[in-house]
Design a protein around this motif. Structure first.
Motif, short mmCIF file in Angstrom:
data_model
loop_
_atom_site.label_atom_id
_atom_site.label_comp_id
_atom_site.label_asym_id
_atom_site.label_seq_id
_atom_site.Cartn_x
_atom_site.Cartn_y
_atom_site.Cartn_z
N GLU A 46 -6.02 3.21 1.80
CA GLU A 46 -4.70 3.03 1.41
C GLU A 46 -3.69 3.19 2.57
O GLU A 46 -4.13 4.04 3.50
CB GLU A 46 -4.03 3.78 0.29
N TYR A 48 0.13 3.71 3.54
CA TYR A 48 1.71 3.99 3.15
C TYR A 48 2.56 3.71 4.47
O TYR A 48 2.20 4.22 5.40
CB TYR A 48 1.81 5.24 2.41
N ASN A 49 3.94 3.24 4.15
CA ASN A 49 4.98 3.09 4.96
C ASN A 49 6.23 3.85 4.74
O ASN A 49 6.49 3.86 3.52
CB ASN A 49 5.13 1.66 5.32
N ILE A 50 6.68 4.51 5.55
CA ILE A 50 8.32 5.20 5.63
C ILE A 50 8.91 4.73 7.03
O ILE A 50 8.32 5.22 7.91
CB ILE A 50 8.60 6.58 5.02
N LEU A 54 3.33 5.00 9.73
CA LEU A 54 2.21 4.67 8.67
C LEU A 54 1.49 5.90 8.47
O LEU A 54 1.12 6.60 9.28
CB LEU A 54 1.32 3.44 9.23
#
Length: 111
Positions: A46, A48-50, A54
């Motif tokens: 998986e 995820y990004n903010i 990453l």
């Protein structure tokens, strides 16, 4: 078969357009890339990004090793094409060595 979990981080170039394109590309990752991920012993992955950061979580089986994965990737032209294309979007973390993308995170807490 028991799995092991790894967490990694990478930065994207701080461009809203490039970040949006990167996210869109990851909705339909090339099938050859998915095949190579699975062939390396990665059972689940998986990302995820903010902002432009990453975060990746990988669940791997006993067959997985980072060295084996790197060797497989080096010998796979399609993976090399994908990785070179991804440099359009990615950049090293501030503490990374030149050319180092995804950096392994150290686990500091577990409930």
């Amino acid at each position: 078969m028991k799995t092991k979990r790894y967490a990694l981080a990478c930065d994207l170039k701080d461009s809203p357009e490039l970040i949006a394109e990167y996210i869109e590309l990851h909705k339909n990752v090339w099938p050859e890339i998915i095949e190579s991920i699975k062939a390396a012993g990665i059972e689940d992955m998986e990302i995820y990004n903010i902002g432009n950061r990453l975060f990746m979580i990988m669940e791997v089986n006993d067959e997985f090793s980072f060295d084996k994965k790197a060797e497989m990737d080096t010998n796979n032209p399609k993976v090399q094409e994908w990785e070179n294309f991804m440099w359009k979007f990615q950049q090293e973390l501030p503490m990374a060595k030149s050319g180092e993308k995804w950096m392994l995170l150290e686990s500091i807490f577990k409930l």
